[in-house]
Design a protein around this motif. Structure first.
Motif, PDB file in Angstrom:
ATOM      1  N   ASP A  27      34.134  -9.099  46.074  1.00 57.49           N
ATOM      2  CA  ASP A  27      33.071  -9.340  45.095  1.00 57.49           C
ATOM      3  C   ASP A  27      31.697  -9.441  45.748  1.00 57.49           C
ATOM      4  O   ASP A  27      30.698  -9.614  45.064  1.00 57.49           O
ATOM      5  CB  ASP A  27      33.346 -10.634  44.325  1.00 57.49           C
ATOM      6  CG  ASP A  27      34.546 -10.501  43.399  1.00 57.49           C
ATOM      7  OD1 ASP A  27      34.862  -9.372  42.995  1.00 57.49           O
ATOM      8  OD2 ASP A  27      35.157 -11.540  43.079  1.00 57.49           O
ATOM      9  N   ASP A  28      31.648  -9.354  47.067  1.00 58.69           N
ATOM     10  CA  ASP A  28      30.402  -9.536  47.799  1.00 58.69           C
ATOM     11  C   ASP A  28      29.775  -8.196  48.168  1.00 58.69           C
ATOM     12  O   ASP A  28      30.472  -7.216  48.420  1.00 58.69           O
ATOM     13  CB  ASP A  28      30.641 -10.339  49.077  1.00 58.69           C
ATOM     14  CG  ASP A  28      31.184 -11.726  48.801  1.00 58.69           C
ATOM     15  OD1 ASP A  28      30.772 -12.325  47.788  1.00 58.69           O
ATOM     16  OD2 ASP A  28      32.019 -12.204  49.584  1.00 58.69           O
ATOM     17  N   TYR A  29      28.448  -8.187  48.233  1.00 59.56           N
ATOM     18  CA  TYR A  29      27.685  -7.012  48.648  1.00 59.56           C
ATOM     19  C   TYR A  29      26.763  -7.402  49.794  1.00 59.56           C
ATOM     20  O   TYR A  29      26.367  -8.564  49.917  1.00 59.56           O
ATOM     21  CB  TYR A  29      26.826  -6.479  47.498  1.00 59.56           C
ATOM     22  CG  TYR A  29      27.609  -5.922  46.345  1.00 59.56           C
ATOM     23  CD1 TYR A  29      27.885  -4.563  46.263  1.00 59.56           C
ATOM     24  CD2 TYR A  29      28.062  -6.751  45.329  1.00 59.56           C
ATOM     25  CE1 TYR A  29      28.594  -4.044  45.197  1.00 59.56           C
ATOM     26  CE2 TYR A  29      28.779  -6.241  44.261  1.00 59.56           C
ATOM     27  CZ  TYR A  29      29.039  -4.888  44.194  1.00 59.56           C
ATOM     28  OH  TYR A  29      29.748  -4.385  43.140  1.00 59.56           O
ATOM     29  N   GLU A  30      26.393  -6.411  50.601  1.00 63.37           N
ATOM     30  CA  GLU A  30      25.473  -6.657  51.699  1.00 63.37           C
ATOM     31  C   GLU A  30      24.523  -5.475  51.849  1.00 63.37           C
ATOM     32  O   GLU A  30      24.937  -4.322  51.830  1.00 63.37           O
ATOM     33  CB  GLU A  30      26.241  -6.870  52.997  1.00 63.37           C
ATOM     34  CG  GLU A  30      25.348  -7.237  54.175  1.00 63.37           C
ATOM     35  CD  GLU A  30      26.161  -7.558  55.413  1.00 63.37           C
ATOM     36  OE1 GLU A  30      26.290  -8.756  55.717  1.00 63.37           O
ATOM     37  OE2 GLU A  30      26.665  -6.615  56.054  1.00 63.37           O
ATOM     38  N   LEU A  31      23.252  -5.782  51.985  1.00 68.42           N
ATOM     39  CA  LEU A  31      22.213  -4.782  52.186  1.00 68.42           C
ATOM     40  C   LEU A  31      21.737  -4.877  53.633  1.00 68.42           C
ATOM     41  O   LEU A  31      21.351  -5.948  54.096  1.00 68.42           O
ATOM     42  CB  LEU A  31      21.043  -5.041  51.234  1.00 68.42           C
ATOM     43  CG  LEU A  31      19.835  -4.130  51.338  1.00 68.42           C
ATOM     44  CD1 LEU A  31      20.211  -2.685  51.005  1.00 68.42           C
ATOM     45  CD2 LEU A  31      18.729  -4.617  50.426  1.00 68.42           C
ATOM     46  N   SER A  43      16.391  -4.904  62.671  1.00 68.78           N
ATOM     47  CA  SER A  43      17.469  -4.699  61.705  1.00 68.78           C
ATOM     48  C   SER A  43      17.831  -6.044  61.087  1.00 68.78           C
ATOM     49  O   SER A  43      17.926  -7.054  61.798  1.00 68.78           O
ATOM     50  CB  SER A  43      18.687  -4.100  62.403  1.00 68.78           C
ATOM     51  OG  SER A  43      19.721  -3.891  61.464  1.00 68.78           O
ATOM     52  N   VAL A  44      17.986  -6.061  59.769  1.00 67.99           N
ATOM     53  CA  VAL A  44      18.328  -7.290  59.054  1.00 67.99           C
ATOM     54  C   VAL A  44      19.461  -7.009  58.069  1.00 67.99           C
ATOM     55  O   VAL A  44      19.658  -5.868  57.638  1.00 67.99           O
ATOM     56  CB  VAL A  44      17.112  -7.882  58.301  1.00 67.99           C
ATOM     57  CG1 VAL A  44      16.052  -8.383  59.270  1.00 67.99           C
ATOM     58  CG2 VAL A  44      16.510  -6.871  57.346  1.00 67.99           C
ATOM     59  N   LYS A  45      20.195  -8.066  57.725  1.00 71.12           N
ATOM     60  CA  LYS A  45      21.252  -7.988  56.715  1.00 71.12           C
ATOM     61  C   LYS A  45      21.025  -9.093  55.709  1.00 71.12           C
ATOM     62  O   LYS A  45      20.733 -10.230  56.083  1.00 71.12           O
ATOM     63  CB  LYS A  45      22.625  -8.174  57.352  1.00 71.12           C
ATOM     64  CG  LYS A  45      23.036  -7.056  58.270  1.00 71.12           C
ATOM     65  CD  LYS A  45      24.414  -7.308  58.840  1.00 71.12           C
ATOM     66  CE  LYS A  45      24.786  -6.191  59.807  1.00 71.12           C
ATOM     67  NZ  LYS A  45      26.118  -6.377  60.357  1.00 71.12           N
ATOM     68  N   PHE A  46      21.165  -8.745  54.423  1.00 74.45           N
ATOM     69  CA  PHE A  46      20.980  -9.715  53.360  1.00 74.45           C
ATOM     70  C   PHE A  46      22.158  -9.670  52.395  1.00 74.45           C
ATOM     71  O   PHE A  46      22.584  -8.579  51.986  1.00 74.45           O
ATOM     72  CB  PHE A  46      19.702  -9.416  52.563  1.00 74.45           C
ATOM     73  CG  PHE A  46      18.446  -9.478  53.376  1.00 74.45           C
ATOM     74  CD1 PHE A  46      18.047 -10.656  53.985  1.00 74.45           C
ATOM     75  CD2 PHE A  46      17.655  -8.362  53.528  1.00 74.45           C
ATOM     76  CE1 PHE A  46      16.874 -10.718  54.724  1.00 74.45           C
ATOM     77  CE2 PHE A  46      16.478  -8.402  54.258  1.00 74.45           C
ATOM     78  CZ  PHE A  46      16.092  -9.587  54.862  1.00 74.45           C
ATOM     79  N   PRO A  47      22.690 -10.830  51.998  1.00 77.25           N
ATOM     80  CA  PRO A  47      23.697 -10.847  50.956  1.00 77.25           C
ATOM     81  C   PRO A  47      23.052 -10.479  49.613  1.00 77.25           C
ATOM     82  O   PRO A  47      21.889 -10.796  49.372  1.00 77.25           O
ATOM     83  CB  PRO A  47      24.212 -12.281  50.949  1.00 77.25           C
ATOM     84  CG  PRO A  47      23.217 -13.085  51.707  1.00 77.25           C
ATOM     85  CD  PRO A  47      22.412 -12.147  52.540  1.00 77.25           C
ATOM     86  N   VAL A  48      23.817  -9.793  48.785  1.00 79.79           N
ATOM     87  CA  VAL A  48      23.323  -9.338  47.482  1.00 79.79           C
ATOM     88  C   VAL A  48      24.293  -9.772  46.401  1.00 79.79           C
ATOM     89  O   VAL A  48      25.503  -9.597  46.522  1.00 79.79           O
ATOM     90  CB  VAL A  48      23.174  -7.800  47.452  1.00 79.79           C
ATOM     91  CG1 VAL A  48      22.708  -7.319  46.083  1.00 79.79           C
ATOM     92  CG2 VAL A  48      22.231  -7.323  48.538  1.00 79.79           C
ATOM     93  N   GLU A  49      23.737 -10.323  45.327  1.00 80.53           N
ATOM     94  CA  GLU A  49      24.535 -10.693  44.153  1.00 80.53           C
ATOM     95  C   GLU A  49      24.272  -9.653  43.065  1.00 80.53           C
ATOM     96  O   GLU A  49      23.126  -9.428  42.673  1.00 80.53           O
ATOM     97  CB  GLU A  49      24.108 -12.080  43.672  1.00 80.53           C
ATOM     98  CG  GLU A  49      24.823 -12.550  42.438  1.00 80.53           C
ATOM     99  CD  GLU A  49      24.275 -13.887  41.981  1.00 80.53           C
ATOM    100  OE1 GLU A  49      23.631 -13.923  40.909  1.00 80.53           O
ATOM    101  OE2 GLU A  49      24.462 -14.874  42.709  1.00 80.53           O
ATOM    102  N   PHE A  50      25.326  -9.007  42.608  1.00 84.05           N
ATOM    103  CA  PHE A  50      25.215  -8.021  41.530  1.00 84.05           C
ATOM    104  C   PHE A  50      25.413  -8.746  40.209  1.00 84.05           C
ATOM    105  O   PHE A  50      26.460  -9.324  39.955  1.00 84.05           O
ATOM    106  CB  PHE A  50      26.272  -6.933  41.713  1.00 84.05           C
ATOM    107  CG  PHE A  50      26.320  -5.923  40.607  1.00 84.05           C
ATOM    108  CD1 PHE A  50      25.225  -5.138  40.328  1.00 84.05           C
ATOM    109  CD2 PHE A  50      27.475  -5.753  39.863  1.00 84.05           C
ATOM    110  CE1 PHE A  50      25.268  -4.193  39.313  1.00 84.05           C
ATOM    111  CE2 PHE A  50      27.530  -4.805  38.849  1.00 84.05           C
ATOM    112  CZ  PHE A  50      26.429  -4.028  38.570  1.00 84.05           C
TER     113      PHE A  50
END
Length: 106
Positions: A27-31, A43-50
């Motif tokens: 259920d998790d997304y990452e950008l 470079s960065v990573k961010f959690p995303v809530e759909f």
């Protein structure tokens, strides 16, 4: 904030983010992407809530995403600070991001 002590907007008028991947794990997304501030790219990573798909009153399909994250401003050369008389410093190193994004189906 535009001064050379902070964003140095005269020399670096743009802050950019270039996405390189958008992945789903359960259920998790990452950008993931490259964030450029003051001419420094990291470079960065961010959690995303759909938040889901919806139709607006005009019948257009929209997707809503909430992007959360934090960065350390010093990683991009934003080093200015000032000591407080009561102890500590004026500006924290951590910058919290909360981005609400709505995409329209074309």
């Amino acid at each position: 904030m535009k001064s050379g002590d902070f964003f140095d907007a005269d020399n670096f008028p743009k802050l950019t983010f270039k996405a390189s991947s958008f992945t789903k794990d359960g259920d998790d997304y990452e950008l993931t992407g490259d964030l450029t501030l003051r001419g420094v790219t990291k470079s960065v990573k961010f959690p995303v809530e759909f938040s889901g798909l919806m139709k607006n009153p005009w019948g257009n399909t929209k997707a809503e995403l909430n992007i959360y994250g934090k960065i350390n401003r010093k990683d991009w050369g934003l080093n200015w600070n000032s000591a407080l008389k009561t102890g500590g410093v004026l500006v924290g190193e951590e910058v919290k991001l909360n981005i609400e994004l709505q995409l329209a189906k074309q």
